[in-house]
Structures are given as structure tokens and as C-alpha cells.
Design a protein around this motif. Structure first.
Motif, short mmCIF file in Angstrom:
data_model
loop_
_atom_site.label_atom_id
_atom_site.label_comp_id
_atom_site.label_asym_id
_atom_site.label_seq_id
_atom_site.Cartn_x
_atom_site.Cartn_y
_atom_site.Cartn_z
N ALA A 1 0.80 -1.21 0.14
CA ALA A 1 -0.14 -0.12 -0.14
C ALA A 1 0.87 1.36 0.09
CB ALA A 1 -0.88 -0.03 1.21
N HIS A 2 2.12 1.00 0.38
CA HIS A 2 3.07 2.30 0.65
C HIS A 2 4.13 2.38 -0.05
CE1 HIS A 2 0.04 3.62 3.56
NE2 HIS A 2 0.29 2.79 4.12
N SER A 3 4.85 1.28 -0.60
CA SER A 3 6.04 1.26 -0.89
C SER A 3 6.44 1.93 -2.14
CB SER A 3 6.59 -0.14 -1.18
OG SER A 3 5.82 -0.84 -1.94
N SER B 1 0.68 5.39 -9.55
CA SER B 1 0.25 6.47 -10.58
C SER B 1 -1.12 5.91 -11.26
CB SER B 1 1.45 6.34 -11.86
OG SER B 1 1.42 4.97 -12.39
N GLU B 2 -1.14 6.55 -12.46
CA GLU B 2 -2.70 5.98 -12.89
C GLU B 2 -2.70 4.77 -13.56
OE1 GLU B 2 -4.28 10.84 -12.75
OE2 GLU B 2 -4.14 9.62 -14.86
N ASP B 3 -1.36 4.45 -13.85
CA ASP B 3 -0.98 3.06 -14.57
C ASP B 3 -1.15 1.92 -13.91
OD1 ASP B 3 1.00 2.36 -17.45
OD2 ASP B 3 -0.45 1.05 -16.14
N PRO B 4 -1.88 1.06 -13.55
CA PRO B 4 -1.92 0.17 -12.56
C PRO B 4 -0.86 -1.01 -12.95
CG PRO B 4 -4.29 0.65 -12.94
CD PRO B 4 -3.49 1.35 -13.92
N GLU B 5 -0.74 -1.29 -14.31
CA GLU B 5 0.29 -2.27 -14.73
C GLU B 5 1.46 -1.64 -14.52
OE1 GLU B 5 -0.81 -3.40 -18.84
OE2 GLU B 5 1.14 -4.50 -19.10
N ARG B 6 1.67 -0.77 -14.64
CA ARG B 6 3.14 0.26 -14.49
C ARG B 6 3.23 0.15 -12.91
NH1 ARG B 6 7.94 0.11 -14.92
NH2 ARG B 6 9.14 2.11 -14.31
N ASP B 7 2.51 0.35 -12.16
CA ASP B 7 2.61 0.33 -10.79
C ASP B 7 3.03 -1.19 -10.12
OD1 ASP B 7 -0.17 2.67 -9.41
OD2 ASP B 7 1.88 2.95 -10.29
N ALA B 8 2.40 -2.16 -10.68
CA ALA B 8 2.69 -3.56 -10.64
C ALA B 8 4.01 -3.95 -11.07
CB ALA B 8 1.90 -4.38 -11.18
N GLU B 9 4.60 -3.29 -12.02
CA GLU B 9 5.82 -3.44 -12.53
C GLU B 9 6.87 -3.00 -11.55
OE1 GLU B 9 5.17 -3.51 -17.31
OE2 GLU B 9 6.42 -2.06 -16.42
N ARG B 10 6.59 -1.73 -11.23
CA ARG B 10 7.26 -1.04 -10.06
C ARG B 10 7.52 -1.78 -8.81
NH1 ARG B 10 5.68 4.90 -10.64
NH2 ARG B 10 7.31 5.14 -8.98
N GLN C 1 10.66 -5.15 -5.35
CA GLN C 1 10.73 -6.30 -4.38
C GLN C 1 12.17 -7.00 -4.76
OE1 GLN C 1 8.98 -7.55 -1.59
NE2 GLN C 1 10.70 -8.73 -1.55
N ARG C 2 12.55 -7.16 -6.03
CA ARG C 2 13.80 -7.67 -6.63
C ARG C 2 14.85 -6.69 -5.98
NH1 ARG C 2 12.59 -11.06 -11.25
NH2 ARG C 2 14.69 -10.69 -12.14
N LEU C 3 14.78 -5.66 -5.95
CA LEU C 3 15.73 -4.73 -5.36
C LEU C 3 15.98 -5.03 -3.96
CD1 LEU C 3 17.61 -2.40 -6.10
CD2 LEU C 3 16.20 -0.64 -5.39
#
Lengths: 695, 210
Positions: free
Chosen positions: B124-126, B130-139, B144-146
Motif C-alpha cells: 500500500a505504501h512502498s 500512478s494512474e497506470d496500475p500495470e506500471r505500478d505492478a511492474e514497479r 521487491q527484486r531490489l
């Protein structure tokens, strides 16, 4: 072209600048436009930095900040209230009285009665006991005196006086058989003793504790004797109650004595012992603390004792016990704590050090040092006084103590000055003691402790038997856990304690050599390097490890001198390889293996500084194809571990590499990293690098 | 060998109470009170200006930003109560506050009996949405990988990166917190980022360019 070291620093600086810009929201492209010549190196790193920036772009909610703000404000208000209350008690006793209306009334009544009756009334009240008409005046007077401004010690003393008065009253009451008032008076006695003990916490560590304790013990004796004496004259019907109260009074005094003792310096029975603190120091020139070529000197001390001149016979007493290593290299910036002990007051004439061993560290090697005698006695009288701190400093004159190696081994003839400071108890000073003790240098702001954490409390830990306070600002480079070997830098405190400023993990030190288990060997010959780990020198196989010290740039085919030791399987492990000269037409393969009696013991296993987690791959040597035969130097490619960086001279995969102004270096070079070198080979085997790519 | 130097001709005064080292006047009560009041006011200002940074720093270290908010409050309470042990060393008080934060992280992790491995990010916070949920999921996946890659860094490297990116500190400020030289901090951060880069490359994921 800047040297690799300068280039690395430059890249660090540029990356740092770019990171600052990226955290402020700039893009990678913007940063790279400022440093286009470093785009290849910076690009991937900056992309990673952007990932970090985005991943950690957490924004706390306003509610969380508000909660924290309220907690902080509540804490501020609480502190303000505590301080205001403290100031009120100090400066305005009458306002304190406003909160104690009963005693205000009593005090007022006292003043009125005294005014009307004169001083004789007040005097008569002093002998009153509970139940007497003038007793309230007596108590009112006591309370009035307690609230008047006075020192902590003064108030504690008053409470002790009043406790003894209650004991006297108990005796009177016992004689009268007034059991009803016995218990109340007993509780009031306990309250006075408890109040006095509470006040001693504010006096913790001061000399007043000793005096108060003496007063307390004397008072306890009188009180208990007085009550016991009245027991015999008390009515039989009240014997049980009197005996019970007598036991309660005894217990109350006993508890008070213990609490007073706890407030004494380091828990040592205040009034009977003084504290001696041992520090190692170096007061000479910093640049000469160790001779050239020596990185460190470790003196392993088993025990430190002091000789007490006693009427019943001089004797040695232990001041510090347990193996510990005096780290000479650190003495230039901090004294080292060696130990502390409560000792009998008196004159001490000598100090004796028992040394279990000494090690000198040169590079990554350590070797034992010859010490003519393991016991060093220093004649230096000093005084120890009760409730006082005396600091003894042992100043090791290393330039004069450490002698040049003979037959490859250093020797140590310790020359130690004994300096002292103290005692810290002004009240106990006398001119003779001052002259004897106060001959030390100004105290340093840092003292170092090296040892295991013995125990951990809420705001302190114990190292070398000494409690060291921890502050929220203490730099912790390791967690504070019992059993952890640490180096603690601490600030000496006025009371003889220490406040930790930094705690780090104790580095592993190379073990001293073990003579005779691994015979040493030296050989000189032409070097061939089939692999980076195995060289052939004078026909003998020599193993080269990451700890092998390479002096000069021994090139394959050049003449080298190897020092090492022989493994049980007969192989030779090189401790050092020195370039002797250019290649000779025929390697002489000369070697010298001294007899066991002459061999210089070397460490069995040189301490790894940066051990590789995985074995590095062997160097890859692959000549580049050349379209036409030509007298030009052979083009070559080397892939291997960077073993050495000396300005423009590197060693990669066992090959000597030389950089030129045309060399292109990609990546941040550092020893231990993998690199690919493409260049041309010189006749002596050195590769002139055209490009180096660091992984 | 037995040796003794003759003592110096002049004795050294017993250190005056209240301060070890060069003699100095004992501050009056009013001086002390004023100084304490000033420091408290400074601490309050630091709270207002640096609250988020301290939260981020602690959150990165312990892997839990929600808990980091509570711990941050404790950091400032602890700092307030320890102002009498604060020493002017030339470094700003902010560095001292971050040092307290670091110590609290160490204590917290020790109590939790965990290695300082960041847990999964709070979805919820990390990552700012943005307005692009798919991009948010990618980020979030990138983040997490980072975080997983951070496990391979040394403690000092994690500290440096946490202070740089979470605490938004310059390398000079990081050096003041850690008690190191600025050059050493820059070298450490370079090595840390390079190491992360190598790990991520091996994982087959490269950071997106912006």
C-alpha cells in the motif's frame, strides 16, 4: 590519462554528484549529458539508483507524523514539569509548603506557640515522644527544617538524624508499653532511612557517600543499642511488639546500609577502598610509534599487579587479570583500557606486568617477537585513597623498546614509563600524595577498550570488568551482545566511568607464528607462470596465494626471490616474491632451505584480508589473430583477477600489465575484481594494455 | 628490563569535576538551561523537517515502513531524553538523530532476532501509485527484486544506501553519521550500487531508464 586510483576517485565523485541529482528528481539522461565521457560506466549505475529512489519513495501518512508530534510534545511537557518541580523545591520552599497544608498548619502553630511561649517551648519539644502535647511541635520543626533550602547531602544527613530520633522514641514507647504508637513510629523511621537512601542516588560516586555511610552505621549502632536496652524495661505485655519492632528497625538500617554501599564508587564498599584504573598510553611522536615496515605491535599481557606496602608485610595485589592484547598502533589516538580494581588505600611501590607473548605485524604477516623476560617490573610509587580514583598510565616507548630484527626476528625490551593522575577526591588530597600521583599527562578524550562484551544492561555493557555507559548517540558498528569481541572507544567521565562513543567489531588478527611446524624456505630463480596460482621458480613449484606479497612486478621469465614455507606435502607456499633482476639465459634454480635450527618461523596460515568466496578462474591467454606476420609485439588478451594495482602497473591473472595514456579502462578497478585485458605483450612478458574492462 | 623515567618537574592538576580534558568554566545553571532549551527547539524543528526521512531510513533497514513510523517517534523521544549527553562535534544534530535511529534499528532487529533482511514491501505504501496500475505492478516487482538484492550487501553498504536514498543525505552528511570520511562513503556507495547492478543483471532484470 589519470592513474587508475585517481580515475576511481573521479568516478566516485561524479557518481555521487549524479546520485544527488537523481534523488532530487533529475533523470538519468540529464546526468549523463553532464558527463558524456563516462556514460558507459555511469549509465547502468544510475539506472539502479533510479530503482532505489523509486523503491524507497515512501511517504508517511500525516496521521503518523501527528501521533509522533503529540508524543514528543507530551514528553516535552513532562520534562518541563519535572524541571519546574525541581526548581520550585530548590528556590521556593514556601510553595512546597503550599502543597503540604498539614505541615503548614503545624509549622504555623509551632511559630505561634514558640512566639507565645518563647524558646523554652521549642527546646522542651525536642524531648517529646508520640503522645506528648509538644510532640507535634517537634515534628513540625523537623519538617520545617527539611523543606528549607539545603544540599542533597544536608537533607540526607537530616533524615539520618530524624531516623535516630524515631529510634529513641521507639525506645521510650517500648518502655511505656505504648504498643499502638510503636508501629507508626517504626514506619516513620523506615521512611526517613528510605528518604536518605533515595538521596544518596543523587550523590552516587561522590565522596559524601562515605561520610554519610559512616554516619548511618554509627546511627544504626546507637539506635539498635538504645532500643535493645529498653526491651529489658518494657512491660512484659509489650515484649512481642517491641521485639518485632526491634527486628524491623534492624532490617531497615541494614537495607539502608546496602543502598548506601550501592551508591559508592563501582559498588566497592565506600570508605574502605580506592579505585585504580590502568591505561596504556603513548606520549611520543605519532610518526615514530612503530618502525618503518612494521604495521603493528601487539603485546599480550597476562596480568598486571601492584605491590602494596603494608604494615603486615608487602604483597602483590592483582589490578588486571586475563589475557589481553595491547594494540600499539591504536595508542596514537586513544589510550587503551587495561583494567580497573578497587584496592586497599595505601602506598604502592611497584607495578609488575606479566607478558605472555608479543607479535609484530608486517603487511599481512605476523611473527613472534623475542622478549628477554616475560615479567616486567616498574618501580613507581603511587597512592590509593578511599573513595578516590587513581589513574595509572603505562607509556610504552616503542621506538626504544622494539629492536631491529636479528636473524629475521624482532626483539622487545620494554621501556615503560609509569605516569599517574589522581586521586580524584579533593577532600582527601594531601601534598605528599599529590606530588606522588599527579605526574601524568592531561587526560585524553578517548580511551579504548578491547575485549569481549561480558554482560549487557539497559544502558550499559561490561567489557574487561568495567561498566561502560551507552548513549543513544553511541556509534554502533555491531550489535551489543554478550560474547561479542569488540573495540570500544569511550570518553572518560569525571566520576571515573566511561561513556561509549563507538563500538566496532574486533578485527581478526593473524595468529603469531608457530615455530618449527612449517620450515621456511627461500629460493631464487627464473619465474614461469603457467597459472596464476602456481609459479615455477628455478624448477620448483611455488604456490601463490592472495596473501602472497609481491614486491616489484615480478614478470614471468624474470628472476625472482621467493620466501615461503614448506607445506607438509612438500609444496612451497610463497609468502613473498621479490623481483631480483631480468631473465638470465639459464635459470640457476638455486634454492636455499635452511636447516631447521636456522629457519625463521613464519605464520602457518597468513591471515586472509579479502578471501575470495569462490576460486577465481585461471587466466585465459589467447593470442589475437594477426593477419600478417609482423615484428610488432604480439597482441594478447588476458582474463583474470586483478591482483595488484600500483599506479600504472597492474597484475591481472598473474600477468604484469602496464597502462599507457591510450589505455581505455571500463569499470571501477579494484583488487579482487575480474578484468579482461587486451593489449600487446612485450619481450619480458609485460602486457601493454590497450583496453581493460573490469567486471 | 626495568626502566623508570624521572617524573616531570611540574605536577598536573587534578581534572576539574564536570569535564575531563582541558579546564573550562563550569557553566552556570542559567547557561545550561538556555542551552538545553535551544537544543530542544532544534530537535523539534528536526522532527518537523526530517520525520519522513527518518521513517524511510528505518523502513529500508527493517523492511517495514509502518513499524518505522512508530520507531521514528521513539527515536525523537529518546533523543529528547538524551539531550544532556549530546556533544557538539561539528556535525549537525541531524547526524546525531540518525545515529540514534541506526542504534534503534540495531536494537529492534536484535529483539526481533532477525537478520537485517528487508521483508516484502508494504504494497500500500512502498511505491507511489500512478494512474497506470500495470506500471505500478511492474514497479512493485522491481522494488521487491531490489530489496532481495540488497541482502547481498554488507551492513555498511546498506547503511550508506539507506541514508542516501531514504534519509536523502549527501555523502558528506552520511559520513558524519557513520563517522567516516566522505571519500570512503562515496567509494562504498559506488561499490554498493555496482554490486546491486551486477546482481540484478544476473537476475536478468535491468532498471528502466527515465
Amino acid at each position: 590519462m589519470a592513474g587508475p586510483g585517481n580515475m576511481a576517485t573521479e568516478i566516485d565523485r561524479i557518481l555521487d554528484d549524479c546520485l544527488t541529482r537523481i534523488t532530487r528528481g533529475e533523470s538519468v539522461a540529464d546526468c549523463l549529458s553532464r558527463y558524456p565521457q563516462y556514460a558507459t560506466q555511469l549509465g547502468p549505475r544510475l539506472q539502479t539508483a533510479v530503482m532505489l529512489r523509486d523503491a524507497y519513495a515512501f511517504v508517511p501518512g500525516p496521521a503518523a507524523k501527528e501521533r509522533g508530534r503529540q508524543h514528543l510534545q507530551a514528553a516535552l511537557q513532562s520534562l518541563d514539569r519535572e524541571e519546574a518541580s525541581s526548581r520550585t523545591r530548590r528556590r521556593d520552599p514556601l510553595s512546597f509548603l503550599a502543597g503540604n497544608l498539614r505541615w503548614v498548619a503545624a509549622a504555623t502553630a509551632t511559630l505561634v506557640i514558640v512566639f507565645l511561649g518563647g524558646g523554652s517551648t521549642l527546646a522542651a519539644s525536642q524531648s517529646a515522644i508520640p503522645g506528648d502535647g509538644l510532640y507535634p511541635i517537634k515534628r513540625a520543626t523537623e519538617q520545617f527544617r527539611l523543606v528549607l533550602p539545603r544540599s542533597t547531602e544536608g537533607r540526607a544527613s537530616l533524615h539520618l538524624v530524624y531516623a535516630e530520633r524515631r529510634a529513641q522514641e521507639i525506645g521510650e514507647l517500648a518502655e511505656r508499653g505504648d504498643v499502638g504508637r510503636l508501629e507508626v513510629t517504626g514506619k516513620e523511621l523506615q521512611a526517613h532511612l528510605s528518604a536518605a537512601a533515595d538521596l544518596t542516588m543523587d550523590l552516587a560516586g561522590s565522596t559524601a557517600i562515605g561520610e554519610l555511610r559512616s554516619r548511618l552505621e554509627a546511627s544504626a549502632g546507637r539506635a539498635l543499642v538504645g532500643v535493645q536496652a529498653r526491651l529489658g524495661t518494657s512491660p512484659a505485655s509489650s515484649h512481642g511488639a517491641v521485639i518485632a519492632i526491634f527486628q524491623e528497625v534492624g532490617t531497615a538500617y541494614g537495607v539502608a546500609v546496602e543502598r548506601f554501599a550501592d551508591a559508592g564508587p563501582d559498588g566497592v564498599s565506600a570508605g574502605t577502598h580506592g579505585t585504580v584504573q590502568l591505561l596504556a598510553t603513548y606520549t611520543g611522536r605519532r610518526d615514530s610509534v612503530l618502525p618503518p615496515g612494521v604495521d603493528n605491535l601487539l603485546v599480550h599481557i597476562e596480568r598486571i599487579e601492584a605491590r602494596l606496602a603494608a604494615t603486615d608485610g608487602d604483597r602483590w595485589v592483582v589490578v588486571a587479570q586475563g589475557p589481553q592484547a595491547l594494540d600499539v598502533s591504536r595508542l596514537t589516538h586513544a589510550d587503551q583500557f587495561l583494567g580497573e580494581r578497587g584496592l586497599e588505600p595505601g602506598t604502592y611501590s611497584r607495578i609488575r606486568l606479566t607478558i605472555s607473548g608479543t607479535t609484530v605485524v608486517t603487511g599481512r604477516l605476523s611473527q613472534a617477537v623475542t622478549v628477554p623476560t616475560s615479567v616486567v617490573t616498574l618501580t613507581r610509587p603511587f597512592q590509593v585513597r578511599a573513595n578516590a580514583l587513581t589513574v595509572i598510565l603505562l607509556d610504552l616507548d616503542t621506538p626504544r623498546s622494539l629492536r631491529e630484527p636479528v636473524s629475521g626476528r624482532y626483539s622487545l625490551a620494554p621501556e615503560i614509563s609509569v605516569l599517574s593522575r589522581g586521586p580524584s577526591n579533593r577532600a582527601a588530597q594531601d601534598s605528599a600524595g599529590d606530588a606522588m600521583n599527579n605526574q601524568g599527562p592531561k587526560p585524553r578524550s578517548r580511551v579504548q577498550f578491547e575485549g569481549d562484551i561480558e554482560s549487557v544492561a539497559d544502558q550499559s555493557m561490561t567489557v574487561l570488568g568495567k561498566s561502560i555507559a551507552l548513549a543513544p548517540g553511541t556509534i554502533l558498528e555491531t550489535s551489543v551482545q554478550a560474547g561479542r569481541s569488540v573495540i570500544v572507544e569511550a570518553e572518560p567521565q569525571p566520576d571515573g566511568g566511561f561513556l561509549a562513543s563507538a563500538i566496532t567489531l574486533k578485527p581478526e588478527r593473524p595468529a603469531a607464528d608457530q615455530p618449527r611446524q612449517r620450515p621456511s624456505v627461500e629460493l631464487t630463480g627464473v619465474a614461469e607462470v603457467p597459472t596464476q596460482d602456481i609459479w615455477i621458480v628455478g624448477g620448483r613449484e611455488v604456490r601463490v596465494t592472495p596473501e602472497t606479497r609481491l614486491e616489484g612486478i615480478p614478470a614471468p621469465g624474470a628472476r625472482v626471490h621467493v620466501k615461503g614455507f614448506i607445506e607438509p606435502d612438500g609444496g612451497i607456499v610463497a609468502v613473498s616474491i621479490n623481483l631480483v633482476g631480468p631473465e638470465t639465459p639459464a635459470g640457476d634454480g638455486r634454492s636455499r632451505e635452511p636447516s631447521a635450527a636456522q629457519s625463521t618461523p613464519l605464520p602457518a596460515t597468513p591471515a586472509p584480508v579479502t578471501p575470495s568466496p569462490t576460486p577465481p578462474p585461471p587466466p585465459v591467454l589467447s593470442p589475437m589473430p594477426s593477419p600478417t606476420p609482423s615484428p610488432q609485439p604480439e597482441a594478447i588478451r588476458v582474463v583474470g583477477t586483478i591482483q595488484l594495482i600500483l599506479g600504472l602497473r597492474w597484475q591481472v591473472g598473474g600477468r604484469n600489465i602496464r597502462l599507457s595514456s591510450q589505455t581505455v579502462v571500463e569499470g571501477v578497478p579494484a583488487v579482487g575484481l575480474q578484468a579482461e585485458v587486451v593489449g600487446s605483450a612485450e619481450p619480458d612478458g609485460t602486457i601493454i594494455a590497450a583496453s581493460i574492462r573490469v567486471y | 628490563m626495568i626502566f623508570l623515567t624521572s617524573p616531570p618537574s611540574q605536577s598536573v592538576a587534578v581534572p576539574s569535576p564536570g569535564r575531563v580534558g582541558s579546564p573550562m568554566a563550569v557553566p552556570t545553571t542559567s547557561d545550561s538551561a538556555t542551552l538545553l532549551a535551544e537544543r530542544r527547539a532544534t530537535l523539534v524543528r528536526i522532527y518537523e523537517s526530517h520525520f519522513a526521512r527518518v521513517v524511510r531510513y528505518i523502513g529500508i533497514r527493517i523492511g517495514d515502513f509502518s513499524e518505522a513510523e512508530d520507531l521514528t517517534s521513539e527515536v525523537f523521544i529518546r533523543a529528547l531524553r538524551s539531550l544532556d549527553s549530546y556533544r557538539e562535534t561539528g556535525a549537525p544534530m541531524e547526524a546525531w538523530v540518525f545515529r540514534i535511529a541506526h542504534n534503534m534499528v540495531v536494537d529492534h532487529l536484535r529483539r526481533k532476532d532477525r537478520r537485517p533482511i528487508p521483508a516484502e514491501l508494504d504494497e500500500a505504501h512502498s511505491v507511489p501509485s500512478s494512474e497506470d496500475p500495470e506500471r505500478d505492478a511492474e514497479r512493485r516487482e522491481e522494488a521487491q527484486r531490489l530489496h532481495d538484492a540488497m541482502r547481498h550487501l554488507t551492513e555498511a553498504q546498506k547503511q550508506v544506501l539507506s541514508l542516501r536514498f531514504g534519509g536523502e543525505m549527501s555523502s558528506e552528511e552520511v559520513a558524519q553519521v557513520l563517522g567516516k570520511k566522505a571519500g570512503a562513503v562515496r567509494t562504498m556507495q559506488n561499490a554498493a550500487i555496482q554490486k546491486l547492478r551486477n546482481i540484478l543483471d544476473k537476475q536478468g532484470k535491468s532498471g528502466g531508464s527515465r
